[in-house]
Scaffold this motif. Structure first.
Motif, PDB file in Angstrom:
ATOM      1  N   ALA A   1       5.490  21.474  32.192  1.00 50.07           N
ATOM      2  CA  ALA A   1       4.873  20.282  32.806  1.00 50.07           C
ATOM      3  C   ALA A   1       3.359  20.446  32.859  1.00 50.07           C
ATOM      4  CB  ALA A   1       5.445  20.051  34.199  1.00 50.07           C
ATOM      5  N   ALA A   2       2.914  21.677  33.149  1.00 51.40           N
ATOM      6  CA  ALA A   2       1.471  21.934  33.180  1.00 51.40           C
ATOM      7  C   ALA A   2       0.869  21.764  31.779  1.00 51.40           C
ATOM      8  CB  ALA A   2       1.200  23.339  33.715  1.00 51.40           C
ATOM      9  N   GLN A   3       1.605  22.208  30.760  1.00 51.29           N
ATOM     10  CA  GLN A   3       1.113  22.022  29.388  1.00 51.29           C
ATOM     11  C   GLN A   3       1.050  20.541  29.028  1.00 51.29           C
ATOM     12  OE1 GLN A   3       2.138  24.568  26.116  1.00 51.29           O
ATOM     13  NE2 GLN A   3       3.327  25.929  27.424  1.00 51.29           N
ATOM     14  N   VAL A   4       2.056  19.793  29.437  1.00 49.38           N
ATOM     15  CA  VAL A   4       2.046  18.346  29.180  1.00 49.38           C
ATOM     16  C   VAL A   4       0.816  17.729  29.838  1.00 49.38           C
ATOM     17  CG1 VAL A   4       3.209  16.162  29.721  1.00 49.38           C
ATOM     18  CG2 VAL A   4       4.550  18.118  28.897  1.00 49.38           C
ATOM     19  N   ALA A   5       0.574  18.104  31.098  1.00 49.01           N
ATOM     20  CA  ALA A   5      -0.540  17.534  31.859  1.00 49.01           C
ATOM     21  C   ALA A   5      -1.894  17.875  31.244  1.00 49.01           C
ATOM     22  CB  ALA A   5      -0.485  18.024  33.308  1.00 49.01           C
TER      23      ALA A   5
END
Lengths: 144, 144, 144, 144, 144, 144
Positions: free
Chosen positions: C107-111
């Motif tokens: 999710a952090a990579q997506v963000a």
């Protein structure tokens, strides 16, 4: 169905354990064609347990108890001819029907504490029976 | 998504049948890298049919008709170069795109009675195409 | 959960990529029995990305970036003893816990744009870790 | 067994096709425990065809005919109670026994030309029946 | 083939690594039916390396080099139309043919040291290409 | 290796049972790279038993005893750090090494009657350990 498009902030944890069972049965109704004859099946069975939050040990439910509960539920029909069991009288024991039957048995175990204290936190379950490499059925529902 | 956290008392039955298809195609757009070249794929295809209640025979849908409907839908693209088919003109026939295309074809069969009377009770479907052992895509939606 | 019974007209596309990782760890708590001893696991990991609509290229997300993001997240724990990592101090790194940990990393990579512009359209993800052929766990949630 | 350690320069090509069949049966003998009761099985069946050299088309055998031959052999027992078939009278139709039975039926088809001219070049076959996800048996032999 | 019935005391170690490749091609010859049209396939590829004794590190061959060698061999045909490659001119690139082609490429890598010093101890290899969930082919041979 | 090309008239029956085990370990030697660190693995384990003829019950070996023998052998290493076991001192417990170790333990069980009278007829065995979805190793040998 991803929670995103429906309700923001929804989440779910799932734990699945696998077992298997061999049974004989036959079906009533022209729609079943040759499956009206007495035949049998190996079901490879996946029991999925769902929670919104992990418990204090970082678990959905005790995996040892999950395997045990599934095995016990399957032992009722293991190496049996389902046509001879009063439990199924008048019903076609299709794969989807058995998925529901298994759900209800495991739900009863959850309710009676058979999955341990972790069982109280379960919000839903899904039972999948694979009747071959190219066909399977499941029943999923919320827990009261 | 488990029904529990969303809406109490929700349930669903699912039946899945598997088939497969081999096609050639190429993609337009730098994002595709070497896949812009003409290549191909085997898709192992899972068609899932959903209902809230079983029918009078204890079925989600006639499994023979389900296999037949899936096979017929796949026959349209079987052993074809999708780049040559007007049906796909201007589109990238990605795995996710084809999952949707297959959904729409099977939804049309459901609507026209191709899955038998049981098809009327279907509430949703999910089509999954596995392009390899490490990548797959699906499209799931409700049926009107 | 099929969208049908819940909300008419709901749909979702899903793309899944698979990778794997080998780690050592131990658990704290009597409920874990012999798993309180230092042992290890191979996790076969499925990362699923969800969208309501495909992007202009016909994609959920760039599959090359999806594989890369998953591989990078797993590299943090690959060939490590999780008991020695401050990141997990005080926690039991169960399969379901690691599913959540992986979700948060992706999710952090997506963000941060690691999945490309396509990442902006993602509405949810589901991370599944298979610890053996008969047991697996997952964490699924919406993306803010 | 790799050819290397036995005889230098040995080689073999193998082609395998998969199908499946559902049957009922019971076993005679205390060693079978609960499997002495009437039960059933799904067998996922792999038929392997072996040659030392490919034919002029680059084939081991016509894959369409291979699928057809396997399907026809399995149709003899499909949706049947094997206890009622004179063909198996006095025998325990174990998985390994059925692997041999299937071998003999396919060998007869090879001999009678049912696999086409390519069948003449076959040097051996192996039949594998998977009775569940955790147990399977096979019979492999040379062709006269 | 079990060593037992043939030669007492025979033994073999095998290591297998898996990869995958997507290609387009067509076949020449009526026997191929619709596969005469340009189409494609995903091959899930298993490369097996065989030795009679482990090396000093307890290995058959360096698994990292094995994965790399397989990946490099497959990169030659990855995302290509095999009909356009002079390497295959005049041949039908059937699954069994490609198993042999791959064997020869990996055998050349073994001979040139691409699998490291451990490659010298290899006595045989087997290459398997799975073209779908229900069909696969392999080529196995001794190494000179 | 098919018996055909080697020796006409050769045949073999095989029975395989599957189990699984989770362990921790580390390797010595630069060739192992990051696997020199303490890590772990889940091994999905297939134990294959071979005979030339079935016994009087139509069996290769009692499948219940086969599952039990495999489970007992694996219990020795289950949830253990292999680096701490004197049994493996000075050795790299690679997948191929463990396949051989398991073979020797099961061979001892066969010799001591642990697989029942049927064990006397066994001519060979093959042990396969799958360390992930893309890598596995085996050891096959004749039984004295």
């Amino acid at each position: 169905m991803p929670p995103g498009p429906l309700l923001k902030g929804v989440q779910v944890y799932r734990l699945t354990v696998r077992d298997r069972v061999m049974i004989a049965h036959s079906f009533q109704g022209e729609i079943f064609g040759p499956a009206q004859q007495l035949h049998g099946a190996t079901y490879v069975v996946d029991a999925e347990f769902q929670r919104e939050q992990l418990d204090g040990d970082g678990l959905i439910v005790d995996i040892g108890l999950a395997h045990k509960a599934l095995s016990e539920a399957l032992s009722v029909i293991s190496f049996r001819n389902l046509d001879d069991m009063s439990e199924f009288e008048g019903d076609n024991t299709t794969t989807e029907y058995l998925a529901r039957w298994l759900f209800d048995r495991l739900a009863a175990q959850v309710a009676s504490g058979g999955l341990g204290p972790g069982g109280k936190g379960l919000t839903g379950m899904c039972m999948t029976l694979r009747e071959s490499d190219v066909a399977w059925a499941s029943y999923e529902a919320s827990l009261a």
